[in-house]
Design a protein around this motif. Sequence first.
Motif, PDB file in Angstrom:
ATOM      1  N   PHE A   1       0.914  -1.136   0.003  1.00  0.00           N
ATOM      2  CA  PHE A   1      -0.005  -0.125   0.062  1.00  0.00           C
ATOM      3  C   PHE A   1       0.773   1.239  -0.129  1.00  0.00           C
ATOM      4  CE2 PHE A   1      -2.073   3.475   2.206  1.00  0.00           C
ATOM      5  CZ  PHE A   1      -3.529   3.441   1.424  1.00  0.00           C
ATOM      6  N   THR A   2       2.031   1.252   0.876  1.00  0.00           N
ATOM      7  CA  THR A   2       2.657   2.343   0.741  1.00  0.00           C
ATOM      8  C   THR A   2       3.385   2.739  -0.505  1.00  0.00           C
ATOM      9  OG1 THR A   2       3.260   2.070   3.276  1.00  0.00           O
ATOM     10  CG2 THR A   2       4.940   3.411   2.021  1.00  0.00           C
ATOM     11  N   ALA A   3       4.107   1.636  -1.121  1.00  0.00           N
ATOM     12  CA  ALA A   3       4.403   1.574  -2.590  1.00  0.00           C
ATOM     13  C   ALA A   3       3.439   2.252  -3.468  1.00  0.00           C
ATOM     14  CB  ALA A   3       5.136   0.296  -3.005  1.00  0.00           C
ATOM     15  N   GLY A   4       2.518   1.925  -3.276  1.00  0.00           N
ATOM     16  CA  GLY A   4       1.392   2.313  -4.195  1.00  0.00           C
ATOM     17  C   GLY A   4       1.233   3.876  -4.197  1.00  0.00           C
ATOM     18  N   VAL A   5       0.923   4.257  -2.697  1.00  0.00           N
ATOM     19  CA  VAL A   5       0.872   5.542  -2.602  1.00  0.00           C
ATOM     20  C   VAL A   5       2.190   6.529  -3.023  1.00  0.00           C
ATOM     21  CG1 VAL A   5       0.740   7.438  -0.701  1.00  0.00           C
ATOM     22  CG2 VAL A   5      -0.633   5.346  -0.643  1.00  0.00           C
ATOM     23  N   LEU A   6       3.256   5.934  -2.988  1.00  0.00           N
ATOM     24  CA  LEU A   6       4.521   6.689  -3.200  1.00  0.00           C
ATOM     25  C   LEU A   6       4.345   6.616  -4.812  1.00  0.00           C
ATOM     26  CD1 LEU A   6       7.257   5.067  -0.875  1.00  0.00           C
ATOM     27  CD2 LEU A   6       6.369   7.413  -0.789  1.00  0.00           C
ATOM     28  N   PHE A   7       3.965   5.780  -5.528  1.00  0.00           N
ATOM     29  CA  PHE A   7       4.022   5.787  -6.977  1.00  0.00           C
ATOM     30  C   PHE A   7       2.932   6.930  -7.464  1.00  0.00           C
ATOM     31  CE2 PHE A   7       5.706   1.684  -7.681  1.00  0.00           C
ATOM     32  CZ  PHE A   7       6.623   1.603  -8.610  1.00  0.00           C
ATOM     33  N   LEU A   8       1.773   6.933  -6.887  1.00  0.00           N
ATOM     34  CA  LEU A   8       0.971   8.143  -7.128  1.00  0.00           C
ATOM     35  C   LEU A   8       1.324   9.521  -6.835  1.00  0.00           C
ATOM     36  CD1 LEU A   8      -2.668   6.284  -6.047  1.00  0.00           C
ATOM     37  CD2 LEU A   8      -1.720   6.570  -8.396  1.00  0.00           C
ATOM     38  N   LEU A   9       2.051   9.424  -5.657  1.00  0.00           N
ATOM     39  CA  LEU A   9       2.596  10.952  -5.454  1.00  0.00           C
ATOM     40  C   LEU A   9       3.531  11.372  -6.391  1.00  0.00           C
ATOM     41  CD1 LEU A   9       2.802  10.666  -1.682  1.00  0.00           C
ATOM     42  CD2 LEU A   9       1.264  12.075  -2.850  1.00  0.00           C
ATOM     43  N   SER A  10       4.570  10.398  -6.879  1.00  0.00           N
ATOM     44  CA  SER A  10       5.522  10.703  -8.010  1.00  0.00           C
ATOM     45  C   SER A  10       4.706  11.019  -9.100  1.00  0.00           C
ATOM     46  CB  SER A  10       6.244   9.415  -8.012  1.00  0.00           C
ATOM     47  OG  SER A  10       7.141   9.222  -6.987  1.00  0.00           O
ATOM     48  N   TRP A  11       3.718  10.287  -9.449  1.00  0.00           N
ATOM     49  CA  TRP A  11       2.668  10.562 -10.732  1.00  0.00           C
ATOM     50  C   TRP A  11       2.161  11.868 -10.525  1.00  0.00           C
ATOM     51  CZ3 TRP A  11      -2.605  11.050 -11.186  1.00  0.00           C
ATOM     52  CH2 TRP A  11      -3.043  11.462 -12.195  1.00  0.00           C
ATOM     53  N   SER A  12       1.723  12.555  -9.433  1.00  0.00           N
ATOM     54  CA  SER A  12       1.282  13.729  -9.307  1.00  0.00           C
ATOM     55  C   SER A  12       2.145  14.837  -9.579  1.00  0.00           C
ATOM     56  CB  SER A  12       0.463  14.052  -7.877  1.00  0.00           C
ATOM     57  OG  SER A  12       1.495  14.199  -6.777  1.00  0.00           O
ATOM     58  N   GLN A  13       3.300  14.613  -9.470  1.00  0.00           N
ATOM     59  CA  GLN A  13       4.237  15.696  -9.887  1.00  0.00           C
ATOM     60  C   GLN A  13       4.905  15.575 -11.322  1.00  0.00           C
ATOM     61  OE1 GLN A  13       7.442  15.254  -6.803  1.00  0.00           O
ATOM     62  NE2 GLN A  13       5.980  15.610  -5.158  1.00  0.00           N
ATOM     63  N   THR A  14       4.609  14.555 -11.923  1.00  0.00           N
ATOM     64  CA  THR A  14       5.197  14.268 -13.128  1.00  0.00           C
ATOM     65  C   THR A  14       4.049  13.593 -14.100  1.00  0.00           C
ATOM     66  OG1 THR A  14       7.346  13.665 -12.332  1.00  0.00           O
ATOM     67  CG2 THR A  14       7.079  13.220 -14.661  1.00  0.00           C
TER      68      THR A  14
ATOM     69  N   ARG B   1       2.877  13.475 -16.974  1.00  0.00           N
ATOM     70  CA  ARG B   1       3.058  13.294 -18.292  1.00  0.00           C
ATOM     71  C   ARG B   1       3.604  11.608 -18.338  1.00  0.00           C
ATOM     72  NH1 ARG B   1       8.336  13.223 -20.422  1.00  0.00           N
ATOM     73  NH2 ARG B   1       9.999  14.118 -19.055  1.00  0.00           N
ATOM     74  N   GLU B   2       4.068  11.213 -17.208  1.00  0.00           N
ATOM     75  CA  GLU B   2       4.465   9.601 -17.063  1.00  0.00           C
ATOM     76  C   GLU B   2       3.648   8.951 -16.548  1.00  0.00           C
ATOM     77  OE1 GLU B   2       6.659   7.114 -18.081  1.00  0.00           O
ATOM     78  OE2 GLU B   2       8.280   8.613 -17.763  1.00  0.00           O
ATOM     79  N   ARG B   3       2.727   8.308 -17.517  1.00  0.00           N
ATOM     80  CA  ARG B   3       1.286   7.578 -16.946  1.00  0.00           C
ATOM     81  C   ARG B   3       1.778   6.447 -16.282  1.00  0.00           C
ATOM     82  NH1 ARG B   3      -2.041   6.137 -21.986  1.00  0.00           N
ATOM     83  NH2 ARG B   3       0.062   5.740 -22.792  1.00  0.00           N
ATOM     84  N   SER B   4       3.146   5.765 -16.506  1.00  0.00           N
ATOM     85  CA  SER B   4       3.229   4.694 -15.937  1.00  0.00           C
ATOM     86  C   SER B   4       3.390   4.638 -14.422  1.00  0.00           C
ATOM     87  CB  SER B   4       4.866   4.105 -16.515  1.00  0.00           C
ATOM     88  OG  SER B   4       5.806   4.966 -16.201  1.00  0.00           O
ATOM     89  N   LEU B   5       3.794   5.608 -13.905  1.00  0.00           N
ATOM     90  CA  LEU B   5       3.785   6.025 -12.389  1.00  0.00           C
ATOM     91  C   LEU B   5       2.367   5.755 -11.817  1.00  0.00           C
ATOM     92  CD1 LEU B   5       6.129   8.977 -11.996  1.00  0.00           C
ATOM     93  CD2 LEU B   5       6.517   6.492 -11.490  1.00  0.00           C
ATOM     94  N   ALA B   6       1.187   6.238 -12.509  1.00  0.00           N
ATOM     95  CA  ALA B   6       0.002   5.983 -12.025  1.00  0.00           C
ATOM     96  C   ALA B   6      -0.581   4.496 -12.167  1.00  0.00           C
ATOM     97  CB  ALA B   6      -0.962   6.953 -12.814  1.00  0.00           C
ATOM     98  N   VAL B   7      -0.285   3.782 -13.306  1.00  0.00           N
ATOM     99  CA  VAL B   7      -0.650   2.705 -13.379  1.00  0.00           C
ATOM    100  C   VAL B   7       0.041   1.815 -12.408  1.00  0.00           C
ATOM    101  CG1 VAL B   7      -0.652   0.627 -15.194  1.00  0.00           C
ATOM    102  CG2 VAL B   7      -1.120   2.909 -15.945  1.00  0.00           C
ATOM    103  N   TRP B   8       1.357   1.972 -12.156  1.00  0.00           N
ATOM    104  CA  TRP B   8       2.033   1.118 -11.324  1.00  0.00           C
ATOM    105  C   TRP B   8       1.402   1.482  -9.814  1.00  0.00           C
ATOM    106  CZ3 TRP B   8       7.250   2.708 -13.793  1.00  0.00           C
ATOM    107  CH2 TRP B   8       7.509   1.899 -14.671  1.00  0.00           C
ATOM    108  N   GLY B   9       1.337   2.788  -9.533  1.00  0.00           N
ATOM    109  CA  GLY B   9       0.605   2.819  -8.132  1.00  0.00           C
ATOM    110  C   GLY B   9      -0.761   2.191  -7.937  1.00  0.00           C
ATOM    111  N   ILE B  10      -1.687   2.270  -8.918  1.00  0.00           N
ATOM    112  CA  ILE B  10      -2.933   1.558  -8.869  1.00  0.00           C
ATOM    113  C   ILE B  10      -2.550  -0.053  -8.836  1.00  0.00           C
ATOM    114  CG2 ILE B  10      -5.012   1.003  -9.953  1.00  0.00           C
ATOM    115  CD1 ILE B  10      -4.943   3.795 -11.389  1.00  0.00           C
ATOM    116  N   ALA B  11      -1.581  -0.700  -9.527  1.00  0.00           N
ATOM    117  CA  ALA B  11      -1.343  -1.869  -9.407  1.00  0.00           C
ATOM    118  C   ALA B  11      -0.892  -2.279  -7.998  1.00  0.00           C
ATOM    119  CB  ALA B  11      -0.216  -2.197 -10.329  1.00  0.00           C
ATOM    120  N   HIS B  12      -0.385  -1.496  -7.430  1.00  0.00           N
ATOM    121  CA  HIS B  12       0.073  -1.811  -5.985  1.00  0.00           C
ATOM    122  C   HIS B  12      -0.948  -1.640  -5.000  1.00  0.00           C
ATOM    123  CE1 HIS B  12       4.354  -2.002  -7.525  1.00  0.00           C
ATOM    124  NE2 HIS B  12       4.760  -2.170  -6.337  1.00  0.00           N
ATOM    125  N   LEU B  13      -1.702  -0.669  -5.381  1.00  0.00           N
ATOM    126  CA  LEU B  13      -2.821  -0.519  -4.340  1.00  0.00           C
ATOM    127  C   LEU B  13      -3.824  -1.717  -4.461  1.00  0.00           C
ATOM    128  CD1 LEU B  13      -3.810   3.336  -4.550  1.00  0.00           C
ATOM    129  CD2 LEU B  13      -2.512   2.045  -2.812  1.00  0.00           C
TER     130      LEU B  13
END
Length: 403
Positions: free
Chosen positions: A17-30, A32-44
Amino acid sequence: MRLDLTTLFLMTVAVTFTAGVLFLLSWSQTRRERSLAVWGIAHLVGSLASLMLALRDQIPDSLSIGLANALMIGAYGLIWSGVRAFEGRRLRLGWALAGGTVWLVACLIPPFYGSLVARVVLASTLAGLYCASGGLMIWRGRGEPLVSRYPALVLLASYAVLYWIRVPLAFALPLPASVAIASPWFAILCFTGTLYSVAIAFVFMALTKERAEREQRLAAETDALTGIANRRALVAGAERHLAVAPAALLLFDLDRFKAINDRYGHSVGDAVLAAFCTIAAPLLPPEAVFGRMGGEEFACLLPRLDERAAARVGERVRAAVAGFDHPDYPDLAMRVSVGVAAESQIGGSLDYLLRRADDALYRAKHAGRDRVVTAGDDPLLRAEAEPDAVALSTVHTVRSVTR
């Protein structure tokens, strides 16, 4: 000391869960890098699946076996889809969720649902396929030199192997009739899942960070108008080559460029500069360092070539440029003068080469322009042959550049 498996599962839930949140936080700052959002959802999704597995015997089996494993397989599918997004491909969410769907459909078949071996084989096969496909995608994108690409490849490939090893083990080793959390299979799954969540988060975030840094570095080293190296990158690249091998230098200067700007305007002048680079670049050797010095002046370092060989390269470029024409501007003539100098010793000075090439370029201009002059020869070098087929083909492809 024996670890409580429920505690291990809950630890996996927390870490994932923590990894997923970190991915989504990173995506919120970048964004255009959609992969971060997808990886965040995957971990959640994976953390929810782990939680349902931890609640085995406390919630219905349809949830702890059927839905939990479908979500876990879907999480791997989303990780694969995130890798596709990272490599600039379509997400293909349908394929990402197909594995979980196959699992749910299979669980509706009583013989399958009642067989632990069958369930282990199918879940391991599907999860391994997603991991292996993600690793293959990372490998195919190796043209982009990122340091963390190979750890990511090893991580995905090894995890696929670990899943697929479970398939023969399911047949070879006795499995408990009831898959309670007391089973060591769950301990292994839990522990490896925790390690995987930490490792994948670290490596994938490193990948996106390295890409961002590389893009910034390339932007800082690229001439915005022509797309080739700027003066800073040209000098750095040339000096690196001179430190290990002899080289020759071509110095290009577009003839009467100011007149083109005055007559046709700066927009056409800019297009002429871009067209020159489009013509010249394919005619240069692969190891050449080609860049813009400033204004209408360009330079190209040719490693391991002597002055005569470099002059032949310069003449090919000159001839191709002279053959350029544009249907919208039939009176627009593009010509280039070329100065050539060579250094036969390893560790030569770029400043020395530039001075000699500049002197040769001055003599080319003084002698009437549209010619190649070498630093070692006072006579003008002017090829009698017509541009070769490659040069002519390049000219035709570039006619649309100045439109």
